[in-house]
Design a protein around this motif. Structure first.
Motif, PDB file in Angstrom:
ATOM      1  N   SER A  19     -10.661  40.550 -86.499  1.00  0.00           N
ATOM      2  CA  SER A  19      -9.962  39.749 -85.481  1.00  0.00           C
ATOM      3  C   SER A  19     -10.949  38.960 -84.627  1.00  0.00           C
ATOM      4  CB  SER A  19      -9.158  40.656 -84.542  1.00  0.00           C
ATOM      5  OG  SER A  19      -8.162  41.347 -85.249  1.00  0.00           O
ATOM      6  N   ILE A  20     -10.571  37.717 -84.326  1.00  0.00           N
ATOM      7  CA  ILE A  20     -11.411  36.902 -83.436  1.00  0.00           C
ATOM      8  C   ILE A  20     -11.549  37.612 -82.085  1.00  0.00           C
ATOM      9  CG2 ILE A  20     -11.526  34.697 -82.201  1.00  0.00           C
ATOM     10  CD1 ILE A  20     -10.057  33.440 -84.656  1.00  0.00           C
ATOM     11  N   GLU A  44      -3.150  50.171 -84.380  1.00  0.00           N
ATOM     12  CA  GLU A  44      -4.203  49.214 -83.983  1.00  0.00           C
ATOM     13  C   GLU A  44      -5.125  49.853 -82.938  1.00  0.00           C
ATOM     14  OE1 GLU A  44      -2.202  44.782 -84.607  1.00  0.00           O
ATOM     15  OE2 GLU A  44      -2.818  45.390 -82.615  1.00  0.00           O
ATOM     16  N   ASP A  64       3.745  45.294 -76.677  1.00  0.00           N
ATOM     17  CA  ASP A  64       4.361  44.263 -77.501  1.00  0.00           C
ATOM     18  C   ASP A  64       4.702  43.106 -76.562  1.00  0.00           C
ATOM     19  OD1 ASP A  64       6.067  42.585 -78.881  1.00  0.00           O
ATOM     20  OD2 ASP A  64       7.116  44.216 -79.902  1.00  0.00           O
ATOM     21  N   LEU A  65       4.041  41.986 -76.775  1.00  0.00           N
ATOM     22  CA  LEU A  65       4.170  40.875 -75.814  1.00  0.00           C
ATOM     23  C   LEU A  65       5.510  40.157 -75.890  1.00  0.00           C
ATOM     24  CD1 LEU A  65       0.568  39.362 -75.949  1.00  0.00           C
ATOM     25  CD2 LEU A  65       1.536  40.860 -74.216  1.00  0.00           C
ATOM     26  N   LYS A 163       1.462  25.958 -81.988  1.00  0.00           N
ATOM     27  CA  LYS A 163       0.148  25.692 -81.367  1.00  0.00           C
ATOM     28  C   LYS A 163       0.217  24.445 -80.478  1.00  0.00           C
ATOM     29  CE  LYS A 163      -2.344  29.086 -83.063  1.00  0.00           C
ATOM     30  NZ  LYS A 163      -2.533  30.290 -82.220  1.00  0.00           N
ATOM     31  N   VAL A 192     -11.189  31.113 -89.867  1.00  0.00           N
ATOM     32  CA  VAL A 192     -11.917  32.380 -89.970  1.00  0.00           C
ATOM     33  C   VAL A 192     -11.038  33.303 -90.816  1.00  0.00           C
ATOM     34  CG1 VAL A 192     -12.836  34.362 -88.692  1.00  0.00           C
ATOM     35  CG2 VAL A 192     -12.804  32.111 -87.596  1.00  0.00           C
ATOM     36  N   THR A 194      -9.173  36.127 -91.333  1.00  0.00           N
ATOM     37  CA  THR A 194      -8.613  37.276 -90.610  1.00  0.00           C
ATOM     38  C   THR A 194      -7.267  37.621 -91.238  1.00  0.00           C
ATOM     39  OG1 THR A 194      -7.407  35.882 -89.059  1.00  0.00           O
ATOM     40  CG2 THR A 194      -9.647  36.493 -88.424  1.00  0.00           C
ATOM     41  N   SER A 196      -4.256  37.399 -89.887  1.00  0.00           N
ATOM     42  CA  SER A 196      -3.269  36.344 -89.639  1.00  0.00           C
ATOM     43  C   SER A 196      -3.519  35.146 -90.549  1.00  0.00           C
ATOM     44  CB  SER A 196      -3.338  35.855 -88.191  1.00  0.00           C
ATOM     45  OG  SER A 196      -2.910  36.856 -87.344  1.00  0.00           O
TER      46      SER A 196
END
Ligand code: NAD
Length: 256
Positions: A19-20, A44, A64-65, A163, A192, A194, A196
């Motif tokens: 992960s970044i 996680e 959990d957002l 985004k 990158v 990852t 995702s």
């Protein structure tokens, strides 16, 4: 003496060692920061604890957002643990259904669209709103975006639209929170590999093409993204807000 000695903050988005957000966290910890990490699941959280070297100033809590209640609970606990003061916040979170990251964009379902917007764009507002009262001496918030929010990247589809919204959120939040000396910026990262990223169909081909076309002949490494994150989260960038900073080997300047 570390650049983040005496500084403390919150990081969201560490799924695993690729992960970044993990690269950013490692850098901040190395520089002396104290961190409360918000993780999506206990699994996680266990992975994150396994990555930590002994003595690191980090604790992890589930959040959990998509849940306002969980965000409120998380920040109440993190605020108490950090003595009521936050200096920085890292939002490195995104999600869209696999079926919406390939094929005909025109067929994106309403549900899939709203899900991507909710997790990948709205959550920045959710965490900024909860963090701001704790940023009593000002603060710095960063998020991660991608050039697919500015231009068409085939298969990025619904995430490109999310985004674009995320980058607009950065500007509106920067305006809104600026009077409280809270800065809000985004890093537009080159590809990158990852978890995702692997959900986007054809990611490896896109990664290769972007790396070949970039003036530096490569994308950015997680460590380079972490260096930029440290800059944006530190006082070294104290007059920068509302910015989308491309860290992509220069790919974004190319016309063809
Ligand atoms: N990898 C790339 O090529 C790339 C390029 C540009 C931007 N980004 C962005 O960087 C950010 C981090 O992604 P990554 O590539 O490190 O992948 P990653 O899969 O390692 O991280 C994504 C994180 O989002 C979290 N998440 C998803 N839904 C959540 C929810 N409801 N609540 C809380 N957390 C949730 C996941 O648990 C995970 O930790 C994302 O915003 C992504 O779009 C990635």
């Amino acid at each position: 003496m570390g650049m983040f000695d005496g500084k403390q903050g919150v990081v969201f988005g560490i799924a695993n060692k690729y992960s970044i957000a993990w690269a950013i966290t490692k850098r901040l910890l190395d520089e002396g920061a104290r961190i409360v990490a918000g993780v999506l699941s206990e699994r996680e959280g266990r992975k994150l604890e396994a990555l930590l070297e002994p003595g690191r100033q980090l604790s992890a809590r589930c959040c959990d957002l998509t849940s306002d209640a969980q965000i409120a609970e998380f920040f109440a606990a993190a605020g108490a643990e950090l003595g009521g003061t936050l200096h920085f916040l890292v939002h490195s979170v995104a999600f869209a259904r696999g079926e919406d990251l390939q094929g005909d964009f025109v067929n994106t379902s309403r549900d899939g669209y709203l899900l991507a917007q909710n997790i990948s764009a709205y959550t920045l507002l959710g965490v900024a709103r909860a963090a701001a009262p704790l940023m009593t001496a000002g603060g710095s918030i960063i998020t991660l975006t991608y050039i697919g929010g500015e231009r068409v990247v085939p298969n990025y589809n619904v995430m490109g639209v999310a985004k674009a919204a995320l980058e607009a959120n950065v500007r509106y939040l920067a305006w809104n929170l600026g009077p409280r000396n809270i800065r809000v910026n985004a890093i537009s990262a080159g590809p990158v590999k990852t978890l995702s990223a692997r959900g986007v169909k054809g990611f490896d081909t896109m990664h290769k093409q972007i790396s070949e076309r970039a003036p530096l002949g490569r994308s950015a490494s997680p460590e380079e993204l972490a260096s930029t994150a440290a800059f944006l989260l530190s006082d070294a960038s104290s007059a920068i807000t509302g910015e989308v900073l491309h860290v992509d080997g220069g790919y974004h300047i190319m016309g063809v």
